[in-house]
Design a protein around this motif. Sequence first.
Motif, PDB file in Angstrom:
ATOM      1  N   THR A   1     -42.547 -37.447   6.284  1.00  0.00           N
ATOM      2  CA  THR A   1     -42.534 -38.188   4.848  1.00  0.00           C
ATOM      3  C   THR A   1     -42.988 -39.563   4.451  1.00  0.00           C
ATOM      4  O   THR A   1     -42.542 -40.481   5.503  1.00  0.00           O
ATOM      5  CB  THR A   1     -41.419 -37.681   4.038  1.00  0.00           C
ATOM      6  N   ASP A   2     -43.045 -39.795   3.329  1.00  0.00           N
ATOM      7  CA  ASP A   2     -43.046 -41.336   2.841  1.00  0.00           C
ATOM      8  C   ASP A   2     -41.708 -41.955   3.293  1.00  0.00           C
ATOM      9  O   ASP A   2     -41.822 -43.217   3.472  1.00  0.00           O
ATOM     10  CB  ASP A   2     -43.565 -41.577   1.576  1.00  0.00           C
ATOM     11  N   TRP A   3     -40.707 -41.295   2.783  1.00  0.00           N
ATOM     12  CA  TRP A   3     -39.432 -42.004   3.197  1.00  0.00           C
ATOM     13  C   TRP A   3     -39.188 -42.307   4.864  1.00  0.00           C
ATOM     14  O   TRP A   3     -38.725 -43.066   5.354  1.00  0.00           O
ATOM     15  CB  TRP A   3     -38.195 -40.582   2.876  1.00  0.00           C
ATOM     16  N   VAL A   4     -39.542 -41.348   5.698  1.00  0.00           N
ATOM     17  CA  VAL A   4     -39.402 -41.556   7.065  1.00  0.00           C
ATOM     18  C   VAL A   4     -40.568 -42.721   7.518  1.00  0.00           C
ATOM     19  O   VAL A   4     -40.161 -43.576   8.273  1.00  0.00           O
ATOM     20  CB  VAL A   4     -39.927 -40.337   7.856  1.00  0.00           C
ATOM     21  N   ILE A   5     -41.529 -42.693   6.901  1.00  0.00           N
ATOM     22  CA  ILE A   5     -42.604 -43.730   7.179  1.00  0.00           C
ATOM     23  C   ILE A   5     -41.940 -45.100   6.723  1.00  0.00           C
ATOM     24  O   ILE A   5     -42.202 -46.028   7.566  1.00  0.00           O
ATOM     25  CB  ILE A   5     -43.966 -43.758   6.578  1.00  0.00           C
ATOM     26  N   ALA A   6     -41.320 -45.215   5.529  1.00  0.00           N
ATOM     27  CA  ALA A   6     -40.957 -46.284   5.138  1.00  0.00           C
ATOM     28  C   ALA A   6     -39.635 -46.898   6.156  1.00  0.00           C
ATOM     29  O   ALA A   6     -39.746 -48.284   6.228  1.00  0.00           O
ATOM     30  CB  ALA A   6     -40.203 -46.238   3.504  1.00  0.00           C
ATOM     31  N   ASN A   7     -38.867 -45.939   6.440  1.00  0.00           N
ATOM     32  CA  ASN A   7     -37.782 -46.474   7.378  1.00  0.00           C
ATOM     33  C   ASN A   7     -38.272 -46.849   8.719  1.00  0.00           C
ATOM     34  O   ASN A   7     -37.958 -47.733   9.702  1.00  0.00           O
ATOM     35  CB  ASN A   7     -36.545 -45.306   7.627  1.00  0.00           C
ATOM     36  N   VAL A   8     -39.371 -46.389   9.056  1.00  0.00           N
ATOM     37  CA  VAL A   8     -40.073 -46.849  10.261  1.00  0.00           C
ATOM     38  C   VAL A   8     -40.648 -47.998  10.384  1.00  0.00           C
ATOM     39  O   VAL A   8     -40.651 -48.968  11.264  1.00  0.00           O
ATOM     40  CB  VAL A   8     -41.178 -45.712  10.822  1.00  0.00           C
ATOM     41  N   HIS A   9     -40.922 -48.232   9.123  1.00  0.00           N
ATOM     42  CA  HIS A   9     -41.663 -49.715   8.958  1.00  0.00           C
ATOM     43  C   HIS A   9     -40.562 -50.743   9.141  1.00  0.00           C
ATOM     44  O   HIS A   9     -40.585 -51.858   9.353  1.00  0.00           O
ATOM     45  CB  HIS A   9     -42.313 -49.768   7.433  1.00  0.00           C
ATOM     46  N   VAL A  10     -39.432 -50.302   8.287  1.00  0.00           N
ATOM     47  CA  VAL A  10     -38.412 -51.448   8.323  1.00  0.00           C
ATOM     48  C   VAL A  10     -37.753 -51.451   9.762  1.00  0.00           C
ATOM     49  O   VAL A  10     -37.616 -52.661  10.276  1.00  0.00           O
ATOM     50  CB  VAL A  10     -37.337 -50.904   7.490  1.00  0.00           C
ATOM     51  N   GLN A  11     -37.812 -50.577  10.622  1.00  0.00           N
ATOM     52  CA  GLN A  11     -37.532 -50.622  12.075  1.00  0.00           C
ATOM     53  C   GLN A  11     -38.348 -51.300  12.724  1.00  0.00           C
ATOM     54  O   GLN A  11     -37.856 -52.391  13.548  1.00  0.00           O
ATOM     55  CB  GLN A  11     -37.321 -49.213  12.668  1.00  0.00           C
ATOM     56  N   GLU A  12     -39.479 -51.330  12.301  1.00  0.00           N
ATOM     57  CA  GLU A  12     -40.777 -52.084  13.085  1.00  0.00           C
ATOM     58  C   GLU A  12     -40.775 -53.644  12.762  1.00  0.00           C
ATOM     59  O   GLU A  12     -40.605 -54.399  13.698  1.00  0.00           O
ATOM     60  CB  GLU A  12     -42.132 -51.531  12.758  1.00  0.00           C
TER      61      GLU A  12
END
Length: 334
Positions: free
Chosen positions: A158-169
């Motif tokens: 989801t966009d929520w998962v993608i957003a958190n992956v982005h922050v982790q990156e």
Amino acid sequence: MKKLAKIELYQFLLENGKTTPFLPLYFETFGQSLGSAPVVVVNHALTGNSTVTGEKGWWNELIGIGKVIDLEHYTVIAFNIPGNGYDGILGNLISNYQDFTVRDIARMFWQGLHELRVQEVFAIIGGSLGGAIAWEMAVLQPTSIQYLIPIATDWKATDWVIANVHVQEQILQHSTQPIQDARQHAMLLYRTPMSINARFKRAVVFPGVFAVERWLSNHGEKLRDRFRLSAYRLMNHLLKTHDITRQRGTFAEVIQSIQASIHVVGVDSDLFFTAVENRQTVQDAQGFHAQIQYYEIQSPHGHDAFFIEFDQLISFLQPVFHTHKQLHYVNIQN
């Protein structure tokens, strides 16, 4: 750790069209010998590995002699995601991690199974990232699996998962202690405010340091000591690449192709792969796939509940593995 076995993959074509000249695919097997019993494939989560049971096994409560996935009746195969560093060989880490997708990993796992002469699988089960890989494996070989059991995950990022992956990156790229800091952030997604507040109650371990701060620091330090930065970057990246419909058609079209009985397990308090998304997935699928069921772990602990609420998880899995453990046998090519 049990001695790892290895399958060598040559000239593996990635989803983006690039070719990887060589990849070692490490794995472990447990229980009955190949060809003598139904095969259960267990996919590990982001920081997991192929040691699913035994000494340091991360799912000992579910897998073992007399357990719900009974090693007296099943052959369990667990692959390591290439590049996760569990083999301990630095040269096997992956630097071009952005070239890889969950679908690539699923294809690697199927190639590994075929190298082992396994053509049909009784069940594929996995939590979080492992469950995402399970979804992809089911679409890649829609008639080769009897039971698909994705836990605390979904069929897409989801966009929520993608957003958190982005922050982790961003943390992994810019922090001076990237693994520690990324892990501390991740732990706040994997647990919940209720779980953390109930556990620590604003306790102070020594002046100026709260117990919750020390807990987060310990998690960061432990992961730093056993995980390579490139491995973390790869695993984190994979989470945002998951979508079983990509270049395949609608969800209805894709879900209809899966012949397996699907048992989706969500967590009511999951802040990462939310229960709302899981329920919607099952609701959307029910008009197109007759054999899909939904179970929900009730827990204050959030995403990590599939590592904690074993009694509930066992009760969901028992009808699959105990009712059928002596009735199904895997076909092995001669």
